[in-house]
Design an enzyme around this catalytic site. Sequence first.
Site, short mmCIF file in Angstrom:
data_model
loop_
_atom_site.label_atom_id
_atom_site.label_comp_id
_atom_site.label_asym_id
_atom_site.label_seq_id
_atom_site.Cartn_x
_atom_site.Cartn_y
_atom_site.Cartn_z
N PRO A 80 47.24 -53.13 28.86
CA PRO A 80 46.34 -54.43 28.70
C PRO A 80 44.86 -54.16 28.35
CG PRO A 80 46.81 -54.01 31.12
CD PRO A 80 46.70 -52.79 30.36
N SER A 109 46.87 -58.56 28.10
CA SER A 109 45.80 -58.99 29.54
C SER A 109 45.63 -60.51 29.23
CB SER A 109 44.34 -58.58 28.20
OG SER A 109 43.58 -59.41 29.13
N GLN A 130 49.91 -58.74 31.98
CA GLN A 130 49.22 -58.29 33.31
C GLN A 130 48.65 -59.72 33.68
OE1 GLN A 130 45.11 -58.09 32.21
NE2 GLN A 130 45.34 -57.74 34.92
N TYR A 132 45.71 -61.03 36.18
CA TYR A 132 45.00 -61.35 36.75
C TYR A 132 45.29 -63.05 38.17
CZ TYR A 132 41.34 -57.64 34.98
OH TYR A 132 41.02 -57.10 34.16
N THR A 158 47.28 -56.54 37.96
CA THR A 158 45.50 -55.90 38.10
C THR A 158 44.80 -55.85 39.05
OG1 THR A 158 45.33 -55.21 35.69
CG2 THR A 158 43.84 -55.23 36.64
N LYS A 212 48.08 -52.21 39.03
CA LYS A 212 47.71 -51.56 38.55
C LYS A 212 46.12 -51.42 39.08
CE LYS A 212 45.69 -51.00 33.43
NZ LYS A 212 44.38 -51.87 33.80
N SER A 234 44.93 -45.87 37.93
CA SER A 234 43.64 -46.22 36.67
C SER A 234 42.51 -46.90 37.63
CB SER A 234 44.39 -47.96 36.24
OG SER A 234 43.38 -48.15 34.92
N HIS A 236 40.61 -48.07 35.50
CA HIS A 236 40.12 -49.38 34.11
C HIS A 236 39.26 -49.09 33.43
CE1 HIS A 236 40.83 -53.95 34.70
NE2 HIS A 236 39.59 -53.89 33.45
N GLY A 269 41.37 -42.23 29.53
CA GLY A 269 40.84 -40.91 29.26
C GLY A 269 42.06 -40.46 28.23
N ARG A 271 43.95 -39.61 24.94
CA ARG A 271 43.09 -38.90 23.98
C ARG A 271 44.08 -38.75 22.20
NH1 ARG A 271 40.99 -42.73 25.77
NH2 ARG A 271 38.61 -42.81 26.24
#
Length: 340
Positions: A80, A109, A130, A132, A158, A212, A234, A236, A269, A271
């Site tokens: 998200p 999100s 996700q 909040y 989260t 999360k 995570s 974030h 991270g 990639r």
Amino acid sequence: MAGSPYLQVDDYEPVAKSKLPADVYDFYAGGAGDERTLAENVRAFDRWVLRPRVLQGIASVDPSTTVLGAPLSMPILVAPWAFQRRAHPDGELATVRAAARAGTVAVISSTAAEHLEEVAAAGSGTTWWQLYLYSDVGRSAELIRRVVDAGFDAICWTVDLPVLGIRHRDTRSGLTVPVGLDQEKLEYEPALSWDHLSFIRDHAPGLPVLVKGILRAEDGVRAVEHGADAVVVSNHGGRQLDGCPAGLDALPEVVEAVDGRLPVLMDGGVRRGTDVLKALALGASAILIGRAAVWGLAAEGEAGVTGVLGILRAELENAMTLTGCATLADVDRALVAPAP
Ligand code: FNR
């Protein structure tokens, strides 16, 4: 004729940067504090090497898997991330379409709450919400009701944003984010606790709930005890607490503590396909990509997210072949060793 300019995920960021207003680019790229954790998230993958297993007689590989009942073509989900329409006019709609086409999950999100029904309708695949929690309990209950009614398949709660991290790039640029995520006017619940998990469950009966933002063994155990269906290791994307461990560094202790009682996902991270394989070898059931998807969307819209997911899939399949893994069941802890 020249081929695609995008050979690897990192090729998308400069294009995205050239297309975005500077303050929006900084909001997406930046992290908290001195951005040490942001940098560590990427570097952590260099601390492990892959140990190829040869002569396994593998003609083709299959990276498909199942997470929380959702069949996935690969263990790579879209994390998200906020305010996607600032990256591209199609925003979350492009993301859910690209994820569905790739046969994987997009996690959307909470900042997309105003158009969540439209996003849910656009995604033909599996889409998770996700969450909040707001300080206003009634507003949280209403949001969860809309998420359930719209047909989202899971809730990814989260827990690492009781307050916003201190992000100097945004303070310097004076970036104005929509009301609700303004540093002073944050409407999210600051006093988050494990009790909120039952609140979410009560309002979303039957939907799996992921937690999360876990970085410690003890919190992994608590997630099990409180009935979470999965956890996401995570930090974030280095945007909250600077100086906390990289996602990959925290992964092994959470995996060990949870001990197979629920799936452990991770992000931060990632990639390249070899990053995915290293995370799986250290016990992750799947990984999520944040900035890789951000740069894909900002550079090329839906095609960019599709491109990023395609590159990661091809790289993962290549790495599986070269390490002698026909399926993800062949990926085990012995596949990695600390870098010398
Ligand atoms: C995020 N992330 C995030 N997480 C979340 O739960 N809700 C959110 O709204 C956002 N928003 C957000 C915006 C931007 C611009 C980024 C880069 C990230 C965190 C995200 O889900 C994920 O944890 C990280 O992005 C993973 O790290 P990488 O892949 O970006 O290195």
